[in-house]
Design a protein around this motif. Structure first.
Motif, PDB file in Angstrom:
ATOM      1  N   LEU A  21      -6.248 140.299  75.387  1.00 25.91           N
ATOM      2  CA  LEU A  21      -6.770 140.732  74.098  1.00 25.91           C
ATOM      3  C   LEU A  21      -6.528 139.689  73.017  1.00 25.91           C
ATOM      4  O   LEU A  21      -7.406 139.435  72.175  1.00 25.91           O
ATOM      5  N   SER A  22      -5.337 139.072  73.028  1.00 25.84           N
ATOM      6  CA  SER A  22      -5.020 138.087  71.985  1.00 25.84           C
ATOM      7  C   SER A  22      -5.956 136.896  72.061  1.00 25.84           C
ATOM      8  O   SER A  22      -6.387 136.366  71.033  1.00 25.84           O
ATOM      9  N   THR A  23      -6.296 136.466  73.289  1.00 31.10           N
ATOM     10  CA  THR A  23      -7.232 135.345  73.447  1.00 31.10           C
ATOM     11  C   THR A  23      -8.606 135.725  72.929  1.00 31.10           C
ATOM     12  O   THR A  23      -9.250 134.944  72.221  1.00 31.10           O
ATOM     13  N   LEU A  24      -9.058 136.935  73.268  1.00 32.21           N
ATOM     14  CA  LEU A  24     -10.371 137.391  72.812  1.00 32.21           C
ATOM     15  C   LEU A  24     -10.422 137.501  71.296  1.00 32.21           C
ATOM     16  O   LEU A  24     -11.390 137.063  70.659  1.00 32.21           O
ATOM     17  N   LEU A  25      -9.358 138.063  70.696  1.00 35.31           N
ATOM     18  CA  LEU A  25      -9.321 138.191  69.235  1.00 35.31           C
ATOM     19  C   LEU A  25      -9.308 136.826  68.559  1.00 35.31           C
ATOM     20  O   LEU A  25      -9.915 136.633  67.502  1.00 35.31           O
ATOM     21  N   ARG A  26      -8.620 135.876  69.186  1.00 34.67           N
ATOM     22  CA  ARG A  26      -8.584 134.518  68.618  1.00 34.67           C
ATOM     23  C   ARG A  26      -9.957 133.877  68.674  1.00 34.67           C
ATOM     24  O   ARG A  26     -10.363 133.181  67.736  1.00 34.67           O
ATOM     25  N   LEU A  27     -10.669 134.121  69.762  1.00 39.19           N
ATOM     26  CA  LEU A  27     -12.038 133.605  69.864  1.00 39.19           C
ATOM     27  C   LEU A  27     -12.936 134.233  68.809  1.00 39.19           C
ATOM     28  O   LEU A  27     -13.715 133.546  68.146  1.00 39.19           O
ATOM     29  N   LEU A  28     -12.803 135.548  68.643  1.00 42.83           N
ATOM     30  CA  LEU A  28     -13.658 136.248  67.682  1.00 42.83           C
ATOM     31  C   LEU A  28     -13.361 135.829  66.243  1.00 42.83           C
ATOM     32  O   LEU A  28     -14.226 135.937  65.379  1.00 42.83           O
ATOM     33  N   SER A  29     -12.128 135.334  65.995  1.00 40.21           N
ATOM     34  CA  SER A  29     -11.795 134.897  64.632  1.00 40.21           C
ATOM     35  C   SER A  29     -12.654 133.712  64.195  1.00 40.21           C
ATOM     36  O   SER A  29     -12.859 133.490  62.998  1.00 40.21           O
ATOM     37  N   LEU A 318     -17.390 137.884  80.250  1.00 39.95           N
ATOM     38  CA  LEU A 318     -16.225 138.060  79.392  1.00 39.95           C
ATOM     39  C   LEU A 318     -14.982 137.450  80.011  1.00 39.95           C
ATOM     40  O   LEU A 318     -14.250 136.692  79.356  1.00 39.95           O
ATOM     41  N   GLN A 319     -14.736 137.723  81.280  1.00 38.38           N
ATOM     42  CA  GLN A 319     -13.540 137.206  81.942  1.00 38.38           C
ATOM     43  C   GLN A 319     -13.603 135.691  82.114  1.00 38.38           C
ATOM     44  O   GLN A 319     -12.596 134.994  81.970  1.00 38.38           O
ATOM     45  N   ARG A 320     -14.795 135.177  82.430  1.00 37.14           N
ATOM     46  CA  ARG A 320     -14.957 133.730  82.560  1.00 37.14           C
ATOM     47  C   ARG A 320     -14.696 133.036  81.231  1.00 37.14           C
ATOM     48  O   ARG A 320     -14.041 131.996  81.159  1.00 37.14           O
ATOM     49  N   GLY A 321     -15.211 133.624  80.167  1.00 33.99           N
ATOM     50  CA  GLY A 321     -15.019 133.040  78.843  1.00 33.99           C
ATOM     51  C   GLY A 321     -13.586 133.122  78.376  1.00 33.99           C
ATOM     52  O   GLY A 321     -13.073 132.187  77.744  1.00 33.99           O
ATOM     53  N   ILE A 322     -12.902 134.238  78.690  1.00 34.43           N
ATOM     54  CA  ILE A 322     -11.499 134.372  78.291  1.00 34.43           C
ATOM     55  C   ILE A 322     -10.638 133.346  79.023  1.00 34.43           C
ATOM     56  O   ILE A 322      -9.728 132.740  78.449  1.00 34.43           O
ATOM     57  N   ALA A 323     -10.928 133.131  80.315  1.00 30.53           N
ATOM     58  CA  ALA A 323     -10.185 132.121  81.081  1.00 30.53           C
ATOM     59  C   ALA A 323     -10.384 130.737  80.461  1.00 30.53           C
ATOM     60  O   ALA A 323      -9.436 129.956  80.323  1.00 30.53           O
ATOM     61  N   ALA A 324     -11.616 130.433  80.069  1.00 26.80           N
ATOM     62  CA  ALA A 324     -11.886 129.146  79.407  1.00 26.80           C
ATOM     63  C   ALA A 324     -11.205 129.089  78.050  1.00 26.80           C
ATOM     64  O   ALA A 324     -10.688 128.039  77.647  1.00 26.80           O
ATOM     65  N   GLY A 325     -11.187 130.223  77.332  1.00 29.05           N
ATOM     66  CA  GLY A 325     -10.522 130.265  76.032  1.00 29.05           C
ATOM     67  C   GLY A 325      -9.044 129.988  76.146  1.00 29.05           C
ATOM     68  O   GLY A 325      -8.467 129.257  75.323  1.00 29.05           O
ATOM     69  N   GLU A 326      -8.393 130.541  77.172  1.00 32.49           N
ATOM     70  CA  GLU A 326      -6.973 130.277  77.381  1.00 32.49           C
ATOM     71  C   GLU A 326      -6.730 128.789  77.623  1.00 32.49           C
ATOM     72  O   GLU A 326      -5.761 128.206  77.125  1.00 32.49           O
ATOM     73  N   SER A 327      -7.623 128.178  78.399  1.00 25.67           N
ATOM     74  CA  SER A 327      -7.505 126.743  78.688  1.00 25.67           C
ATOM     75  C   SER A 327      -7.656 125.918  77.417  1.00 25.67           C
ATOM     76  O   SER A 327      -6.882 124.986  77.151  1.00 25.67           O
ATOM     77  N   ILE A 328      -8.662 126.277  76.604  1.00 28.90           N
ATOM     78  CA  ILE A 328      -8.912 125.544  75.355  1.00 28.90           C
ATOM     79  C   ILE A 328      -7.747 125.716  74.382  1.00 28.90           C
ATOM     80  O   ILE A 328      -7.255 124.750  73.784  1.00 28.90           O
ATOM     81  N   PHE A 329      -7.265 126.944  74.231  1.00 30.14           N
ATOM     82  CA  PHE A 329      -6.192 127.193  73.274  1.00 30.14           C
ATOM     83  C   PHE A 329      -4.874 126.588  73.726  1.00 30.14           C
ATOM     84  O   PHE A 329      -4.019 126.252  72.909  1.00 30.14           O
ATOM     85  N   ALA A 330      -4.698 126.456  75.053  1.00 30.58           N
ATOM     86  CA  ALA A 330      -3.507 125.769  75.550  1.00 30.58           C
ATOM     87  C   ALA A 330      -3.495 124.322  75.068  1.00 30.58           C
ATOM     88  O   ALA A 330      -2.451 123.781  74.701  1.00 30.58           O
ATOM     89  N   LEU A 331      -4.682 123.697  75.051  1.00 32.10           N
ATOM     90  CA  LEU A 331      -4.774 122.320  74.556  1.00 32.10           C
ATOM     91  C   LEU A 331      -4.591 122.277  73.039  1.00 32.10           C
ATOM     92  O   LEU A 331      -3.852 121.439  72.514  1.00 32.10           O
ATOM     93  N   ILE A 332      -5.258 123.202  72.332  1.00 29.10           N
ATOM     94  CA  ILE A 332      -5.161 123.218  70.862  1.00 29.10           C
ATOM     95  C   ILE A 332      -3.720 123.456  70.415  1.00 29.10           C
ATOM     96  O   ILE A 332      -3.290 122.947  69.369  1.00 29.10           O
ATOM     97  N   ASP A 333      -2.952 124.213  71.211  1.00 28.54           N
ATOM     98  CA  ASP A 333      -1.572 124.536  70.849  1.00 28.54           C
ATOM     99  C   ASP A 333      -0.568 123.482  71.318  1.00 28.54           C
ATOM    100  O   ASP A 333       0.645 123.657  71.103  1.00 28.54           O
ATOM    101  N   GLU A 334      -1.040 122.429  71.984  1.00 30.21           N
ATOM    102  CA  GLU A 334      -0.134 121.351  72.397  1.00 30.21           C
ATOM    103  C   GLU A 334       0.568 120.754  71.174  1.00 30.21           C
ATOM    104  O   GLU A 334       0.000 120.675  70.079  1.00 30.21           O
ATOM    105  N   THR A 335       1.803 120.337  71.371  1.00 28.47           N
ATOM    106  CA  THR A 335       2.567 119.721  70.282  1.00 28.47           C
ATOM    107  C   THR A 335       1.958 118.368  69.913  1.00 28.47           C
ATOM    108  O   THR A 335       1.749 117.520  70.786  1.00 28.47           O
ATOM    109  N   GLU A 336       1.663 118.198  68.638  1.00 25.48           N
ATOM    110  CA  GLU A 336       1.050 116.951  68.186  1.00 25.48           C
ATOM    111  C   GLU A 336       2.097 115.850  68.036  1.00 25.48           C
ATOM    112  O   GLU A 336       3.302 116.103  68.056  1.00 25.48           O
TER     113      GLU A 336
END
Length: 589
Positions: A21-29, A318-336
């Protein structure tokens, strides 16, 4: 330099049991700025859903008119059909166009955010992840994310409103018969739940295999000469075939899951429909309704099949997109890359390394208790066998890596107190591996922060690097395109453009990492003269394997095992008859 134990991108993904749900809500934001377009999508598909009811009602009117032999409305029905499908077309256009507008803008925003994030990530990230895996996230995963947001939203709104409208019509027409349709709801929800778990697992497998496909492709394209010269085509073809087959198998597993799930849902709907039709044909029921009402009811119930099927299919997207969203957000959340600097001094070039140590994440020790004081304007050469720590030392000076122990100061200022932008602006580098971009010669020399340099300054730097003559022989001179990675140029020409870029930067600290390694003997002679001139009044660190190129250095540091084992001028080291003398003798052998 091994980083095999460094955390991989894929390990950042959440486990299957983690709520999505958190990944989906983050995408919808990301869709908030387009609320107006989403409103038009809802309006458009609401119009579309309303026409479904009127199709059923129109069938009722036509059937009753025929059954009653009523010709008074004969001319009206064709006009109603045209008007109905015109309104339906307007609704479909609004829904499809504005959902696509939101979708493409989401891809744009995510892709730009991911790319900008890549520009701010530390070198350790690139060492731990292949270029293919990274580019797959930017190209493939970002596109897949739209399946969880706009594509799923489009299906949910369009077909959800249609289902609501049709069920409302059916309940209004005969609520007792309609309740039978709800009996199949629990088994449908169970099928959706089972399919969801499988979709999310298979989607992650597809992402991983796509990273492999992209990685192998990048390697072959970048190293096509080696592949051809060493007959690597069969090996690369097998390697690509294997990872492509894995991708194919994962894709087919999704197809199988979907191919079983959808017919199962349709079968359940058909069973409910058959019961409804059987009951509707009972004399006690059929006597109370007209033929038109019966046909209208059955038509509306039949129209439910397509949107219900689409709503079950949306789970896959929906599930395919959420899996991709988790992958994308894992990169976005990497320590800069951390910039602890607070000062922007104008450096003279004095460098002091005090008991510096560097250990990589895999416990490899690159430097240990390394100490060296370099005066401003001094030229120091670093020599030693591969793995001695020369490149690691250079990476510490640019803060590409950070020390594990000890301290580095520039002009007496701790290097971590200098802002990264200020630090790197005052260090020019010429690497052994030349990096050029698919743009003009001018843009390659005056790259990045050097873009404000004048044409005259660029030409002067090119002349000092002995690049001006071959540049002027190119079709458009300094405006000539050099192709991807500058492959239209010879190795020596590429190296000279890299040297020209460093000369144009005119930084107080110059680092030369085998700067003449790709040149023929004649070019090397002239380049060496140019480098001798540019080294004057500039602190220069030279990494060299051919010792004849650094005989004139003020001091030569011989490195082994991450430490300095000998230090002095060429003559002093030759008199020692130690490591340096042996290396020098091997050069001539």
């Amino acid at each position: 330099m091994s980083h095999s134990k460094t955390k991989k991108l894929s390990s950042n993904a959440q486990s299957l049991s983690t709520p999505k749900l958190s990944t989906l809500l983050r995408l919808l934001s990301y869709l908030k700025p387009y609320w107006w377009a989403l409103l038009l999508v809802i309006v458009g598909f609401a119009i579309n859903a309303g026409t479904e009811i009127w199709i059923a009602k129109l069938l009722q009117y036509i059937t009753d008119a025929i059954n009653q032999n009523d010709r008074s409305k004969q001319a009206l029905f064709p006009l109603l059909i045209i008007a109905l499908f015109f309104v339906r077309g307007v609704g479909s256009f609004l829904g499809n166009y504005y959902s696509a507008l939101v979708s493409r803008n989401l891809v744009y925003k995510l892709r730009v955010e991911v790319f900008n994030k890549l520009l701010r990530l530390p070198s350790s990230f690139y060492l731990a992840n292949s270029s293919g895996t990274i580019s797959s996230k930017l190209i493939f995963d970002v596109e897949q994310v739209t399946a969880a947001s706009t594509d799923s939203m489009k299906t949910l709104v369009r077909d959800g409103l249609t289902v609501i409208a049709l069920i409302g019509f059916l309940l209004y027409t005969n609520w007792r018969l309609t309740l039978i349709l709800f009996l199949v709801l629990p088994p449908i929800l169970w099928l959706v739940r089972v399919a969801s778990k499988r979709y999310i697992k298979l989607s992650k497998g597809i992402q991983e295999t796509m990273g492999g496909v992209s990685h192998i492709t990048n390697e072959v394209v970048g190293g096509y000469q080696v592949v051809k010269n060493y007959g690597g085509q069969p090996y690369e073809a097998r390697r690509f075939d294997e990872v492509s087959k894995k991708n194919l198998r994962q894709g087919m597993k999704i197809v199988v899951t979907n191919s079983i799930n959808t017919p199962a849902v349709q079968l359940l709907m058909a069973m409910a429909m058959s019961v409804v039709v059987w009951l509707a044909l009972q004399p006690s029921i059929i006597d109370n309704i007209t033929a038109g009402e019966f046909i209208s009811y059955i038509a509306a119930a039949g129209l439910l099949s397509k949107p219900v099927r689409s709503l079950t299919d949306v789970n896959q997207k929906l599930q395919r997109g959420i899996a991709a969203g988790e992958s994308i957000f894992a990169l976005i959340d990497e320590t800069e890359e951390v910039d602890t600097g607070i000062q922007s001094p104008s450096l003279s070039g004095e460098v002091n390394l005090n008991n510096v140590g560097l250990t990589y994440p895999d416990s490899t020790i690159a430097l240990r208790d390394f100490s060296l004081d370099i005066r401003a304007g001094e030229t120091v050469a670093l020599v030693g066998r591969s793995g001695a720590g020369k490149s690691s030392l250079v990476n510490l000076l640019t803060r590409t890596l950070t020390t594990t122990s000890g301290q580095i100061t520039l002009d007496g200022i701790p290097i971590e107190d200098i802002k990264l932008e200020s630090l790197r602006a005052q260090i020019a580098m010429v690497n052994q591996q030349v990096v050029l971009f698919n743009t003009t010669v001018l843009n390659n020399i005056a790259y990045g922060s050097l873009a404000n340099k004048t044409q005259a300054e660029v030409e002067r730097a090119a002349k000092e690097a002995f690049a001006h003559d071959f540049i002027m022989k190119m079709p458009n001179g300094y405006q000539s395109e050099i192709g991807a990675e500058g492959l239209q140029l010879s190795g020596g020409q590429r190296q000279r453009l890299s040297i020209a870029r460093a000369l144009l930067k005119d930084a107080p600290i110059l680092i030369l990492d085998e700067a003449t390694s790709a040149l023929d003997n004649e070019s090397e002679y002239y380049i060496q003269q140019a480098l001798d001139n540019v080294m004057k009044d500039r602190t220069t660190l030279v990494i060299a394997h051919r010792l004849t190129t650094i005989e004139s250095a003020d001091r030569i540091a011989v490195m082994d095992g991450g430490q300095i084992v000998e230090l002095g001028t060429h003559n002093e080291l030759m008199q020692l008859q130690g490591h340096y003398a042996q290396m020098y003798a091997r050069d001539f052998e």
